[in-house]
Scaffold this motif. Structure first.
Motif, PDB file in Angstrom:
ATOM      1  N   LEU A 212       0.805  -1.222   0.000  1.00  0.00           N
ATOM      2  CA  LEU A 212       0.000   0.000   0.000  1.00  0.00           C
ATOM      3  C   LEU A 212       0.838   1.271   0.000  1.00  0.00           C
ATOM      4  O   LEU A 212       0.352   2.336  -0.381  1.00  0.00           O
ATOM      5  N   ILE A 213       2.077   1.165   0.474  1.00  0.00           N
ATOM      6  CA  ILE A 213       2.991   2.313   0.463  1.00  0.00           C
ATOM      7  C   ILE A 213       4.361   1.821   0.030  1.00  0.00           C
ATOM      8  O   ILE A 213       4.643   0.615   0.042  1.00  0.00           O
ATOM      9  N   ARG A 214       5.209   2.761  -0.347  1.00  0.00           N
ATOM     10  CA  ARG A 214       6.601   2.428  -0.659  1.00  0.00           C
ATOM     11  C   ARG A 214       7.490   3.523  -0.081  1.00  0.00           C
ATOM     12  O   ARG A 214       7.085   4.674   0.032  1.00  0.00           O
ATOM     13  N   GLU A 215       8.705   3.109   0.268  1.00  0.00           N
ATOM     14  CA  GLU A 215       9.675   4.060   0.795  1.00  0.00           C
ATOM     15  C   GLU A 215      10.129   4.961  -0.346  1.00  0.00           C
ATOM     16  O   GLU A 215      10.296   4.522  -1.481  1.00  0.00           O
ATOM     17  N   ARG A 216      10.327   6.229  -0.002  1.00  0.00           N
ATOM     18  CA  ARG A 216      10.723   7.200  -1.022  1.00  0.00           C
ATOM     19  C   ARG A 216      11.428   8.362  -0.350  1.00  0.00           C
ATOM     20  O   ARG A 216      11.099   8.731   0.767  1.00  0.00           O
ATOM     21  N   ASP A 217      12.348   8.948  -1.048  1.00  0.00           N
ATOM     22  CA  ASP A 217      13.005  10.155  -0.573  1.00  0.00           C
ATOM     23  C   ASP A 217      11.963  11.271  -0.588  1.00  0.00           C
ATOM     24  O   ASP A 217      11.287  11.490  -1.588  1.00  0.00           O
ATOM     25  N   ALA A 218      11.834  11.950   0.538  1.00  0.00           N
ATOM     26  CA  ALA A 218      10.872  13.053   0.655  1.00  0.00           C
ATOM     27  C   ALA A 218      11.579  14.219   1.323  1.00  0.00           C
ATOM     28  O   ALA A 218      11.964  14.131   2.483  1.00  0.00           O
ATOM     29  N   ALA A 219      11.767  15.286   0.570  1.00  0.00           N
ATOM     30  CA  ALA A 219      12.449  16.484   1.078  1.00  0.00           C
ATOM     31  C   ALA A 219      13.840  16.142   1.611  1.00  0.00           C
ATOM     32  O   ALA A 219      14.267  16.647   2.649  1.00  0.00           O
ATOM     33  N   GLY A 220      14.507  15.221   0.920  1.00  0.00           N
ATOM     34  CA  GLY A 220      15.862  14.852   1.308  1.00  0.00           C
ATOM     35  C   GLY A 220      15.943  13.908   2.487  1.00  0.00           C
ATOM     36  O   GLY A 220      17.029  13.648   2.997  1.00  0.00           O
ATOM     37  N   GLU A 221      14.819  13.390   2.938  1.00  0.00           N
ATOM     38  CA  GLU A 221      14.781  12.465   4.070  1.00  0.00           C
ATOM     39  C   GLU A 221      14.059  11.196   3.664  1.00  0.00           C
ATOM     40  O   GLU A 221      13.355  11.152   2.663  1.00  0.00           O
ATOM     41  N   ARG A 222      14.200  10.169   4.513  1.00  0.00           N
ATOM     42  CA  ARG A 222      13.449   8.941   4.292  1.00  0.00           C
ATOM     43  C   ARG A 222      11.977   9.238   4.517  1.00  0.00           C
ATOM     44  O   ARG A 222      11.589   9.842   5.511  1.00  0.00           O
ATOM     45  N   GLY A 223      11.162   8.805   3.563  1.00  0.00           N
ATOM     46  CA  GLY A 223       9.732   9.029   3.676  1.00  0.00           C
ATOM     47  C   GLY A 223       8.949   7.925   2.989  1.00  0.00           C
ATOM     48  O   GLY A 223       9.525   6.915   2.569  1.00  0.00           O
ATOM     49  N   TYR A 224       7.649   8.159   2.873  1.00  0.00           N
ATOM     50  CA  TYR A 224       6.768   7.165   2.266  1.00  0.00           C
ATOM     51  C   TYR A 224       5.750   7.839   1.373  1.00  0.00           C
ATOM     52  O   TYR A 224       5.360   8.979   1.608  1.00  0.00           O
ATOM     53  N   GLU A 225       5.323   7.076   0.356  1.00  0.00           N
ATOM     54  CA  GLU A 225       4.254   7.535  -0.524  1.00  0.00           C
ATOM     55  C   GLU A 225       3.276   6.385  -0.737  1.00  0.00           C
ATOM     56  O   GLU A 225       3.630   5.206  -0.604  1.00  0.00           O
ATOM     57  N   ALA A 226       2.050   6.741  -1.088  1.00  0.00           N
ATOM     58  CA  ALA A 226       1.020   5.757  -1.378  1.00  0.00           C
ATOM     59  C   ALA A 226       1.279   5.138  -2.744  1.00  0.00           C
ATOM     60  O   ALA A 226       1.756   5.800  -3.660  1.00  0.00           O
ATOM     61  N   THR A 227       0.961   3.854  -2.877  1.00  0.00           N
ATOM     62  CA  THR A 227       1.055   3.191  -4.175  1.00  0.00           C
ATOM     63  C   THR A 227      -0.220   3.467  -4.972  1.00  0.00           C
ATOM     64  O   THR A 227      -1.213   3.991  -4.442  1.00  0.00           O
ATOM     65  N   GLU A 228      -0.182   3.100  -6.228  1.00  0.00           N
ATOM     66  CA  GLU A 228      -1.356   3.277  -7.086  1.00  0.00           C
ATOM     67  C   GLU A 228      -2.545   2.478  -6.546  1.00  0.00           C
ATOM     68  O   GLU A 228      -3.682   2.921  -6.631  1.00  0.00           O
ATOM     69  N   THR A 229      -2.273   1.320  -5.981  1.00  0.00           N
ATOM     70  CA  THR A 229      -3.340   0.511  -5.374  1.00  0.00           C
ATOM     71  C   THR A 229      -4.065   1.311  -4.295  1.00  0.00           C
ATOM     72  O   THR A 229      -5.292   1.323  -4.236  1.00  0.00           O
ATOM     73  N   THR A 230      -3.301   1.995  -3.459  1.00  0.00           N
ATOM     74  CA  THR A 230      -3.895   2.795  -2.386  1.00  0.00           C
ATOM     75  C   THR A 230      -4.662   3.974  -2.955  1.00  0.00           C
ATOM     76  O   THR A 230      -5.762   4.286  -2.484  1.00  0.00           O
ATOM     77  N   ARG A 231      -4.121   4.608  -3.953  1.00  0.00           N
ATOM     78  CA  ARG A 231      -4.817   5.736  -4.589  1.00  0.00           C
ATOM     79  C   ARG A 231      -6.174   5.292  -5.167  1.00  0.00           C
ATOM     80  O   ARG A 231      -7.188   5.962  -4.995  1.00  0.00           O
ATOM     81  N   GLU A 232      -6.170   4.152  -5.843  1.00  0.00           N
ATOM     82  CA  GLU A 232      -7.421   3.616  -6.396  1.00  0.00           C
ATOM     83  C   GLU A 232      -8.422   3.313  -5.295  1.00  0.00           C
ATOM     84  O   GLU A 232      -9.612   3.623  -5.425  1.00  0.00           O
ATOM     85  N   ALA A 233      -7.942   2.689  -4.224  1.00  0.00           N
ATOM     86  CA  ALA A 233      -8.831   2.317  -3.124  1.00  0.00           C
ATOM     87  C   ALA A 233      -9.442   3.537  -2.447  1.00  0.00           C
ATOM     88  O   ALA A 233     -10.651   3.583  -2.195  1.00  0.00           O
ATOM     89  N   VAL A 234      -8.625   4.537  -2.174  1.00  0.00           N
ATOM     90  CA  VAL A 234      -9.132   5.744  -1.517  1.00  0.00           C
ATOM     91  C   VAL A 234     -10.129   6.456  -2.436  1.00  0.00           C
ATOM     92  O   VAL A 234     -11.177   6.932  -1.968  1.00  0.00           O
ATOM     93  N   ALA A 235      -9.840   6.497  -3.719  1.00  0.00           N
ATOM     94  CA  ALA A 235     -10.788   7.110  -4.667  1.00  0.00           C
ATOM     95  C   ALA A 235     -12.115   6.353  -4.660  1.00  0.00           C
ATOM     96  O   ALA A 235     -13.190   6.967  -4.658  1.00  0.00           O
ATOM     97  N   ALA A 236     -12.049   5.041  -4.637  1.00  0.00           N
ATOM     98  CA  ALA A 236     -13.283   4.223  -4.609  1.00  0.00           C
ATOM     99  C   ALA A 236     -14.050   4.438  -3.312  1.00  0.00           C
ATOM    100  O   ALA A 236     -15.280   4.550  -3.316  1.00  0.00           O
ATOM    101  N   LEU A 237     -13.329   4.499  -2.192  1.00  0.00           N
ATOM    102  CA  LEU A 237     -13.997   4.714  -0.901  1.00  0.00           C
ATOM    103  C   LEU A 237     -14.623   6.100  -0.811  1.00  0.00           C
ATOM    104  O   LEU A 237     -15.672   6.259  -0.187  1.00  0.00           O
ATOM    105  N   ARG A 238     -13.989   7.065  -1.415  1.00  0.00           N
ATOM    106  CA  ARG A 238     -14.542   8.422  -1.410  1.00  0.00           C
ATOM    107  C   ARG A 238     -15.731   8.541  -2.365  1.00  0.00           C
ATOM    108  O   ARG A 238     -16.598   9.369  -2.156  1.00  0.00           O
ATOM    109  N   GLY A 239     -15.705   7.756  -3.427  1.00  0.00           N
ATOM    110  CA  GLY A 239     -16.751   7.853  -4.456  1.00  0.00           C
ATOM    111  C   GLY A 239     -18.007   7.260  -3.990  1.00  0.00           C
ATOM    112  O   GLY A 239     -19.102   7.620  -4.064  1.00  0.00           O
TER     113      GLY A 239
END
Length: 140
Positions: free
Chosen positions: A113-140
């Motif tokens: 559901l998430i992946r590690e990613r550099d964010a503002a020069g630090e270790r961070g996380y972002e949502a995967t496409e699966t999570t984006r689809e799911a949240v869009a479906a839940l909101r819809g």
């Protein structure tokens, strides 16, 4: 409740059986229809509840099973809306202790559901496409 398959392999939930026809429910639509008994076979080893859940998009099922609390779901929503976010920001912005946050992040990574990613020069996380689809479906 039991699971049956038609001659094309489609799975249905058996609602009621009579001598010549069976009332089945399509897990994807919830629609019920009668099908001839000779076109149906028992789907052994397939849980009726799993088949019922199959009508919900896979991305939503994954989020629902991984996010056990509203805080967990909210963290995923925040990563969809604001991500990628550094771990430092996640710790300071939300009422989660470090161990709870890292526990959720580990579960979400394991679920894809998430992946590690550099964010503002630090270790961070972002949502995967699966999570984006799911949240869009839940909101819809």
């Amino acid at each position: 409740m039991r699971t049956v398959r038609d001659t094309d392999g489609a799975r249905y939930l058996l609602v009621k059986r009579s001598s010549d026809a069976t009332l089945v429910r399509d897990p994807e639509t919830g629609a019920e229809q009668y099908l001839p008994n000779d076109e149906l076979t028992e789907a052994e080893g397939v849980s009726a509840l799993t088949v019922a859940a199959s009508g919900v998009p896979e991305s939503v099922r994954r989020v629902v099973t991984a996010a056990h609390t509203e805080d967990a779901l909210g963290l995923l929503v925040e990563l969809v809306d604001r991500g990628p976010l550094p771990v430092r920001d996640l710790l300071s912005a939300y009422d989660l202790c470090e161990s709870d946050l890292h526990g959720l992040l580990a579960e979400f990574r394991a679920a894809g559901l998430i992946r590690e990613r550099d964010a503002a020069g630090e270790r961070g996380y972002e949502a995967t496409e699966t999570t984006r689809e799911a949240v869009a479906a839940l909101r819809g």
